[in-house]
Design an enzyme around this catalytic site. Structure first.
Site, PDB file in Angstrom:
ATOM      1  N   ASP A   1      17.697  14.332   3.298  1.00  0.00           N
ATOM      2  CA  ASP A   1      18.961  14.904   2.803  1.00  0.00           C
ATOM      3  C   ASP A   1      19.763  15.535   3.937  1.00  0.00           C
ATOM      4  O   ASP A   1      19.216  15.959   4.959  1.00  0.00           O
ATOM      5  CB  ASP A   1      18.670  15.971   1.723  1.00  0.00           C
ATOM      6  CG  ASP A   1      17.805  17.098   2.244  1.00  0.00           C
ATOM      7  OD1 ASP A   1      16.863  16.822   3.022  1.00  0.00           O
ATOM      8  OD2 ASP A   1      18.066  18.273   1.909  1.00  0.00           O
ATOM      9  N   GLU A   2      21.048  15.597   3.718  1.00  0.00           N
ATOM     10  CA  GLU A   2      21.993  16.368   4.550  1.00  0.00           C
ATOM     11  C   GLU A   2      21.787  16.224   6.054  1.00  0.00           C
ATOM     12  O   GLU A   2      21.766  17.211   6.779  1.00  0.00           O
ATOM     13  CB  GLU A   2      21.898  17.851   4.159  1.00  0.00           C
ATOM     14  CG  GLU A   2      22.226  18.075   2.702  1.00  0.00           C
ATOM     15  CD  GLU A   2      22.066  19.518   2.274  1.00  0.00           C
ATOM     16  OE1 GLU A   2      22.933  20.005   1.552  1.00  0.00           O
ATOM     17  OE2 GLU A   2      21.062  20.152   2.633  1.00  0.00           O
TER      18      GLU A   2
END
Ligand code: NAG
Length: 525
Positions: free
Chosen positions: A339-340
Site C-alpha cells: 500500500d501507499e
C-alpha cells in the site's frame, strides 16, 4: 485379560446406571431461539426444554482424534471459567449410549458442507456437536458457550444447575475467511495483549488474525539473519516510546495460541513503501530519489519511504525475511503489503511486486497484498485486500484472484465512532456501530462476483492506541458486527434485531474485562 474396549463399556454402563438413579426434576421451559447468539446461526429450532448442566456432565470426544479431544478440553475449561463446574473429558467411541454427556463427534455427514460447518443438538439428557473437522467442532463449541446461561438455577435441586435450552442448530459460515488485523508496528502490543484479542475473536467465530509486523515506525519480528531489524528498527514507535518486537519463539507462541482457537495468523511485511524502520536498520535497502532519508520516525505520516527496487541485495534480504517467517507460519498466506508506495515509480513498483510475489511462492506461500498490488501482473492465486481502490480489485478478480473486503469507510476499526469518541482517526469518516453493521460486503462493489469474495477483514491500525484497553475501545463492539457479517447469511441480518442481541453481550464483556465503547445506539443490559 479385559480389553480396553470392555473397560470403556463397563465404565459407560456404570455411569449410565448411576445417572438413572438420579431423581427426575421438572425443568422449566426455555427458548433456544431467544438466546442472544452472535453470529446468528443459519437455522435454530427450539424444543423448549432444558439440559441441566452440572458436574455430572462428561464431555466425550470422537474416537482417538487428538484435535477433537483438544476441543473438548477447551470446552471444559470455558465451562469452568463461566460456571465454576469441573467436567471431565473422555475419548471413546461408545459414548452414544450414555446419559449426561456432551458428545463432540467427528462426522462425515453430507449435511456438513464446509469444514467449519457444525450441527448442535441439545436434548434433555445429552448434547451432540457434529462436525467434519476440529475447526467445525470448535465453532460449535462457541455456540454452546453462548447457550450456557450466565446465572445458575439454584432452586430446582440441592445443587446449582445451568439450564441449556434444548433444540437444534444447523450452522455454517457464509465466508471461509473472517479476519481482523492488528497493527503491532505503529504501537507494539505484547504477546499477552494479542492473546486476549484472540480469545475474544475466537468467541465470535473469527478464523484469522493478520499481524501487520512492519511499518515506518517499527519492525516487530526477530529475523535471525538480519539482527539489526529489531535492534534498531524495533526500538521505536509512534509517540516516541521504546517499541518492542516478538522473538521467533514469542511469535510461535502467538501462532500456537491462535491455532488452539482454530485461528490462523497471517504475517505481513509491508513493502516497498512503509519501510523506513527496515531502511534505518540497513541503509542499503533505501531507494533514494524521492523517498525520505531513513531516520527514527515517531509521527503518523504515510507514503514517504521506499525500498530500492533494482538492487539484487534487496531481493536477497527479502528472501531471507520471507524464508524465516514462512518457516514459523503454518498459514498458507503471506501478506506483502504494497500500500501507499507514493514515492516508488510505478514501473519500479510493478517490477517489485512481481518479484516479491515469486519469492513468497518459492517459500510455499500464497501472496496477499493491499489492493494497489493489482497494478502489477499478479498470478490468479494471489489475494487482494480491498481497502480503497475498486478498479485494481476488479481487474485482479477478473483474472481469478480472490478478494478480501476491508472497506476503509465501513470496516476500519481505527476510525472514530462519532465526534465524541476518544481514540481513532477520521480520514475515512466516522463509523458508528450501526453503519459498521448495516451494509453488505457484496454491495460494496456490485460488479464483484460473490464467488470472488474470499471473506472480510476488519483492520485495526494503531496510530492512536497502545494498549488492550484502547484496542478494545475501538474494536468492540464493532468487530462483533463484522463477525456476524462474515458468518451469517445476508438475509438473516437486521440491525434492529442485532442490537438487542448485542446489548446482551455485557455479562461476557464484564467477565472478560473488555473495555468496549458503550455507544448510545444500543440499550446495554
Ligand atoms: C492508511 C494506511 C495505513 C494507516 C491507515 C490509518 C492502509 C492499507 N494503509 O493510510 O498505513 O495506518 O490508513 O487508517 O490502510
Amino acid at each position: 485379560m479385559i480389553s480396553r474396549v470392555a473397560w470403556i463399556f463397563i465404565a459407560v454402563i456404570s455411569l449410565a446406571a448411576c445417572q438413572s438413579q438420579k431423581k427426575e426434576i421438572n425443568l422449566p421451559k426455555t427458548d433456544m431461539a431467544q438466546v442472544a447468539l452472535i453470529p446468528k446461526p443459519v437455522e435454530t429450532v427450539a424444543t423448549h426444554s432444558a439440559y441441566a448442566l452440572d458436574s455430572s456432565t462428561v464431555i466425550y470426544t470422537s474416537q482417538a482424534n487428538p484435535e477433537f479431544h483438544a476441543v473438548g478440553e477447551f470446552l471444559a475449561n470455558k465451562i469452568k471459567g463461566k460456571t465454576g463446574l469441573t467436567v471431565n473429558v473422555n475419548t471413546t467411541s461408545e459414548a452414544g449410549s450414555v446419559d449426561r454427556i456432551v458428545y463432540i463427534n467427528q462426522s462425515d455427514s453430507d449435511d456438513l458442507k464446509t469444514p467449519e460447518a457444525y450441527q448442535l443438538y441439545v436434548k434433555k439428557d445429552s448434547i451432540y456437536i457434529n462436525a467434519k473437522t476440529a475447526a467445525g467442532a470448535f465453532r460449535g463449541i462457541q455456540t454452546l458457550r453462548q447457550l450456557i446461561p450466565e446465572q445458575s438455577n439454584d432452586t430446582l435441586t440441592d445443587h446449582p444447575l445451568w439450564l441449556v435450552p434444548t433444540g437444534k442448530i444447523m450452522d455454517a459460515p457464509r465466508y471461509a475467511y473472517r479476519a481482523s488485523m492488528l497493527d503491532v508496528a505503529r504501537h507494539f502490543f505484547t504477546v499477552d495483549e494479542v492473546k486476549k484479542y484472540l480469545d475474544i475473536l475466537a468467541y465470535y467465530k473469527y478464523n484469522a488474525l493478520h499481524l501487520h509486523l512492519s511499518d515506518d515506525q517499527g519492525w516487530r519480528i526477530e529475523i535471525k539473519s538480519w539482527p539489526k531489524l529489531t535492534e534498531i528498527g524495533g526500538a521505536s514507535e509512534v509517540g516516541g516510546e521504546s517499541g518492542g518486537f516478538y522473538t521467533q519463539e514469542e511469535y510461535k507462541e502467538i501462532v500456537a495460541y491462535a491455532a488452539e482457537r482454530h485461528i490462523e495468523i497471517i504475517p505481513e511485511i509491508d513493502m516497498p513503501g512503509h519501510t523506513n524502520a527496515a531502511s534505518l536498520s540497513y541503509p542499503f535497502l533505501h531507494a533514494g530519489g524521492k523517498a525520505d532519508k531513513p531516520r527514527v520516525r515517531t509521527d503518523t505520516q504515510v507514503g514517504y519511504s521506499s525500498f530500492h527496487t533494482r538492487k539484487d541485495e534487496v531481493y536477497e534480504f527479502i528472501d531471507d525475511v520471507v524464508r524465516e517467517i514462512a518457516a514459523i507460519s503454518p498459514s498458507p498466506y503471506f501478506h506483502i503489503g504494497g500500500d501507499e508506495s507514493h514515492v516508488t515509480k510505478k514501473k519500479d513498483y510493478i517490477h517489485f511486486v512481481e518479484k516479491v510475489e515469486k519469492i513468497v511462492q518459492n517459500h510455499g506461500k500464497t501472496a496477499v497484498g493491499w489492493n494497489e498490488i493489482g497494478q502489477a501482473k499478479i498470478s490468479p492465486n494471489t489475494v487482494l485486500q480491498l481497502w480503497n481502490e475498486p478498479h485494481n480489485a476488479l481487474k485482479a478478480a477478473n483474472n481469478g484472484s480472490k478478494i478480501i473486503v476491508s472497506s476503509a469507510e465501513r470496516m476500519y476499526l481505527d476510525m472514530k465512532y462519532d465526534s465524541i469518541s476518544e481514540y481513532g482517526l477520521t480520514w475515512a469518516g466516522l463509523i458508528p456501530v450501526d453503519l459498521a453493521y448495516n451494509w453488505d460486503p457484496k454491495t460494496y462493489l456490485e460488479e464483484l462476483p460473490e464467488e470472488s469474495i474470499m471473506g472480510i477483514e476488519a483492520p485495526l491500525w494503531s496510530e492512536t492506541i497502545s494498549n488492550s484497553d484502547e484496542l478494545e475501545y475501538l474494536a468492540f463492539p464493532r468487530a462483533i458486527g463484522y463477525a456476524e457479517m462474515g458468518w451469517s447469511t445476508a438475509e438473516s441480518r437486521n440491525w434492529e434485531e442485532y442490537r438487542t442481541r448485542l446489548a446482551k453481550q455485557v455479562p461476557y464483556f464484564s467477565r472478560m474485562n473488555i473495555n468496549y465503547y458503550p455507544t448510545k445506539l444500543v440499550d446495554w443490559e
